[in-house]
Scaffold this motif. Structure first.
Motif, PDB file in Angstrom:
ATOM      1  N   MET A 206       0.847  -1.189   0.000  1.00 23.80           N
ATOM      2  CA  MET A 206       0.000   0.000   0.000  1.00 23.80           C
ATOM      3  C   MET A 206       0.883   1.239   0.000  1.00 23.80           C
ATOM      4  O   MET A 206       1.904   1.299   0.687  1.00 23.80           O
ATOM      5  CB  MET A 206      -0.913   0.022   1.223  1.00 23.80           C
ATOM      6  N   LEU A 207       0.454   2.227  -0.791  1.00 25.19           N
ATOM      7  CA  LEU A 207       1.175   3.490  -0.872  1.00 25.19           C
ATOM      8  C   LEU A 207       0.485   4.487   0.061  1.00 25.19           C
ATOM      9  O   LEU A 207      -0.652   4.897  -0.182  1.00 25.19           O
ATOM     10  CB  LEU A 207       1.178   4.019  -2.305  1.00 25.19           C
ATOM     11  N   VAL A 208       1.165   4.852   1.121  1.00 25.47           N
ATOM     12  CA  VAL A 208       0.607   5.789   2.091  1.00 25.47           C
ATOM     13  C   VAL A 208       1.051   7.186   1.660  1.00 25.47           C
ATOM     14  O   VAL A 208       2.131   7.654   2.012  1.00 25.47           O
ATOM     15  CB  VAL A 208       1.073   5.470   3.517  1.00 25.47           C
ATOM     16  N   LYS A 209       0.209   7.852   0.910  1.00 21.68           N
ATOM     17  CA  LYS A 209       0.583   9.131   0.315  1.00 21.68           C
ATOM     18  C   LYS A 209       0.471  10.300   1.288  1.00 21.68           C
ATOM     19  O   LYS A 209       1.079  11.348   1.055  1.00 21.68           O
ATOM     20  CB  LYS A 209      -0.296   9.397  -0.910  1.00 21.68           C
ATOM     21  N   ARG A 210      -0.324  10.126   2.317  1.00 26.17           N
ATOM     22  CA  ARG A 210      -0.461  11.178   3.317  1.00 26.17           C
ATOM     23  C   ARG A 210      -0.565  10.516   4.681  1.00 26.17           C
ATOM     24  O   ARG A 210      -1.400   9.629   4.882  1.00 26.17           O
ATOM     25  CB  ARG A 210      -1.682  12.044   3.039  1.00 26.17           C
ATOM     26  N   LEU A 211       0.273  10.961   5.589  1.00 23.66           N
ATOM     27  CA  LEU A 211       0.368  10.282   6.880  1.00 23.66           C
ATOM     28  C   LEU A 211       0.710  11.299   7.958  1.00 23.66           C
ATOM     29  O   LEU A 211       1.496  12.215   7.744  1.00 23.66           O
ATOM     30  CB  LEU A 211       1.466   9.210   6.813  1.00 23.66           C
ATOM     31  N   ARG A 212       0.099  11.127   9.110  1.00 27.52           N
ATOM     32  CA  ARG A 212       0.385  11.981  10.270  1.00 27.52           C
ATOM     33  C   ARG A 212       0.657  11.105  11.477  1.00 27.52           C
ATOM     34  O   ARG A 212      -0.132  10.229  11.819  1.00 27.52           O
ATOM     35  CB  ARG A 212      -0.796  12.908  10.559  1.00 27.52           C
ATOM     36  N   GLU A 213       1.788  11.340  12.107  1.00 28.88           N
ATOM     37  CA  GLU A 213       2.173  10.606  13.307  1.00 28.88           C
ATOM     38  C   GLU A 213       2.375  11.582  14.446  1.00 28.88           C
ATOM     39  O   GLU A 213       3.014  12.621  14.283  1.00 28.88           O
ATOM     40  CB  GLU A 213       3.470   9.817  13.079  1.00 28.88           C
ATOM     41  N   VAL A 214       1.818  11.267  15.605  1.00 30.13           N
ATOM     42  CA  VAL A 214       1.970  12.089  16.804  1.00 30.13           C
ATOM     43  C   VAL A 214       2.863  11.336  17.776  1.00 30.13           C
ATOM     44  O   VAL A 214       2.628  10.160  18.067  1.00 30.13           O
ATOM     45  CB  VAL A 214       0.611  12.407  17.454  1.00 30.13           C
ATOM     46  N   ARG A 215       3.887  12.022  18.273  1.00 32.47           N
ATOM     47  CA  ARG A 215       4.827  11.445  19.229  1.00 32.47           C
ATOM     48  C   ARG A 215       4.747  12.246  20.517  1.00 32.47           C
ATOM     49  O   ARG A 215       5.036  13.437  20.528  1.00 32.47           O
ATOM     50  CB  ARG A 215       6.252  11.465  18.671  1.00 32.47           C
ATOM     51  N   ALA A 216       4.362  11.582  21.583  1.00 32.56           N
ATOM     52  CA  ALA A 216       4.146  12.253  22.867  1.00 32.56           C
ATOM     53  C   ALA A 216       5.173  11.778  23.883  1.00 32.56           C
ATOM     54  O   ALA A 216       5.488  10.588  23.962  1.00 32.56           O
ATOM     55  CB  ALA A 216       2.732  11.974  23.385  1.00 32.56           C
TER      56      ALA A 216
END
Length: 614
Positions: free
Chosen positions: A373-383
């Motif tokens: 799968m091509l993940v063209k837009r991704l947001r990761e939150v690191r706390a």
């Protein structure tokens, strides 16, 4: 890092003016210079204070519903920025407090140097003071100045004697060697000069009858915490003097939807109306909100989002009874990555776009790779959840988590990374067949036993050490991710540190997501997504596996019976599959490239051995 001279409050009362002491990037406040860490600024040293002392009035709020629920907070905040016009800033305090003068060699508390106002220099010599290189800390996170007086007078003082000798201590370096033996401390009371040699042994401080003071200098007005842990001597800049405990999550539907993100500040009211079944009230509330937000909120879509959220929460709560909340997060992400979300079905505000490649993935079948799968837009939150000292938070060990604040807060410091990635899975049937190999199980069992032994040695309670995550499936996926990251750093032009793995392993999961790890220009230019096209991915697999067949440290590397910290790796070293630690979820542990390509004696144990050319 501390607020500049402040403007007046809105109420008209003046704020206290603080001097600015250097600057760090916001991302470093999560991974390198978080709460409780020591920051060197020029010739001075400071400790970052707790989040309850931060001024976050202007700091942006970061929302990530799933991660916030798992950590028990309402939201996250970006570490506040401080500039010439902002009131925001991270507060710090001076630590350690013992300093020395490089000219007169006096070693004492910083307040006794009679420094001019606003300066950190010797009042007699007018030389910049040097902070102590040594501190003492314990595994519960407490930290204090090194007990220099007791160290110098350890053989020349009566047991139980109160007070000091009245002399003046001095610190000098003989210059003969770079070891601790050359750091010499004396006292004008006449005791023999002693070196710092032996100060780092495990019993050095306890032999002096020095116990943990329970001090938490990063927390304002915090009382000393009773502690029975044995303190250890550490260098001020040591990596074990502060280790972050970071938790991460991806934004996935429905929480990645543009509607959902715009409604974050109003979700409590909308949830209440939804639970009451008052759909008409939701319609009225959204119409009133549209007048102020200047955005058209569709009531049916918002109701659908609330319904989806309710279903996801119910499913997550059920999963969390058997697994940890963070394992449940991974399961949700795994399902969404498989399901995907086409770009045509999302708007420009959607934070998750994941779709299959246009060309056929049949060329990957011989490799046992399925469903790229091509993940063209991704947001990761690191706390930043907490931090530890002395004990390194290895995989699933029970290190003590030092608190970020004295009082309970409904937010944690966090950062968000928006980029792209490639997600791929291994064929479940083929993996199950390969796992049943006796030789494969034997190699992984060696790693597993070494890992369990290491955790027991470092654990406060050896009988309660959790199970090691080392399984054939996990080690295979982990090593494959490292091999692909190394390959794409060479072929795709990415620095290895700008890519990051995210593993999905378990009885029902066998996938890996390789995504951008930084928010700079390498994060969202489409180059990584292009590597996920089946033809290019096949070429990458061929090249990565070919590189893994030979290491410049062979035959020592491939024949190793245990390498890395605690011997938890087998055929893995810096010349083949190890990565920058920021790119790896397991601190470069639990790796074995023999599970990819086999060994010279037994090539069949390699999962990809059938596609390797002779």
């Amino acid at each position: 890092m501390t607020p500049p001279p402040a403007r007046r409050r809105r109420s008209g009362a003046p704020e206290r003016s603080y001097p600015r002491r250097g600057a760090v990037r916001r991302a470093q406040m999560i991974t390198t210079y978080g709460v409780g860490s020591l920051v060197a600024v020029d010739n001075e040293s400071f400790m970052v204070t707790g989040i309850d002392s931060w001024n976050v009035a202007e700091a942006p709020t970061v929302f990530e519903h799933r991660l916030a629920r798992a950590l028990g907070v309402k939201s996250f905040r970006l570490p506040p920025a401080s500039d010439g016009t902002s009131r925001d800033g991270v507060h710090v305090r001076r630590f350690p407090l013992w300093h020395s003068c490089p000219k007169c060699a006096v070693l004492q508390h910083v307040r006794q140097f009679n420094s001019p106002p606003g300066k950190n220099e010797c009042g007699d010599c007018e030389e910049d003071l040097v902070p102590s290189r040594f501190v003492m800390a314990c595994a519960k996170g407490h930290i204090d100045d090194f007990p220099y007086w007791k160290w110098v007078h350890r053989k020349n003082r009566q047991e139980g004697r109160a007070g000091f000798c009245g002399g003046e201590m001095r610190l000098r370096t003989s210059g003969k060697t770079a070891s601790l033996r050359s750091i010499l401390i004396s006292c004008t009371c006449g005791v023999p000069e002693v070196s710092m040699e032996g100060a780092f042994s495990g019993t050095a401080l306890s032999d002096l009858k020095v116990f943990c003071s329970g001090r938490r200098p990063w927390l304002k007005d915090a009382p000393d915490d009773p502690c029975s842990e044995r303190p250890r001597t550490l260098q001020r800049g040591s990596s074990v003097a502060w280790q972050p405990i970071v938790r991460t999550a991806l934004s996935i539907p429905p929480w990645s939807d543009g509607h959902f993100t715009r409604l974050q500040n109003h979700l409590d009211q909308l949830r209440q109306l939804y639970e009451e079944g008052n759909h008409g009230g939701i319609d009225i509330y959204l119409k009133a909100l549209s007048l102020t937000e200047k955005y058209d909120f569709s009531p049916p879509k918002v109701i659908a989002l609330l319904e989806a959220e309710n279903q996801e929460d119910a499913g997550a709560d059920g999963a969390a009874t058997a697994d940890s909340a963070f394992v449940a997060l991974r399961k949700q992400e795994y399902e969404r990555l498989i399901e995907g979300r086409a770009e045509s079905e999302s708007d420009h505000e959607d934070q998750f776009v994941c779709e299959p490649p246009r060309s056929s993935a049949s060329v990957l079948t011989p490799y046992g790779v399925t469903g790229p799968m091509l993940v063209k837009r991704l947001r990761e939150v690191r706390a930043l959840k907490a931090f530890s000292r002395v004990d390194t938070p290895e995989t699933r060990t029970d290190v003590h988590e030092a608190a970020l604040s004295l009082r309970s807060m409904d937010w944690l410091p966090a950062m968000e990374v928006q980029g792209e990635g490639v997600f791929l899975r291994l064929d479940e049937q083929r993996v199950d067949t390969w796992v049943r190999s006796t030789a494969v199980a034997a190699r992984v069992e060696v790693m597993r036993n070494n890992h369990i032994r290491m955790m027991r040695e470092r654990s406060q309670d050896p009988d309660s050490v959790p199970e090691s995550p080392a399984t054939p499936r996990m080690v295979l996926l982990h090593t494959l991710a490292h091999a692909l990251i190394n390959e794409w750093s060479l072929d795709g032009g990415y620095p290895a540190a700008s890519l990051r793995e995210r593993l999905y392993t378990g009885e029902t999961m066998a996938g890996v997501l390789i995504c951008t790890a930084t928010s700079d220009s390498a994060g969202s230019l489409g180059g990584l997504v292009a590597q996920g096209e089946p033809d290019r991915l096949r070429e990458s697999l061929d090249s990565a596996l070919d590189r893994a067949r030979w290491c410049s440290s062979d035959p020592l590397c491939v024949e190793s019976g245990g390498s890395g910290v605690g011997g938890i790796n087998l055929a893995a070293c810096h010349a083949c599959v190890l990565l920058p630690e920021t790119s790896c979820e397991h601190n470069n542990g639990l790796l074995d490239r023999a599970l990819l390509i086999g060994t010279p004696e037994n090539p069949s144990i390699g999962f990809f051995s059938e596609v390797l050319s002779p």
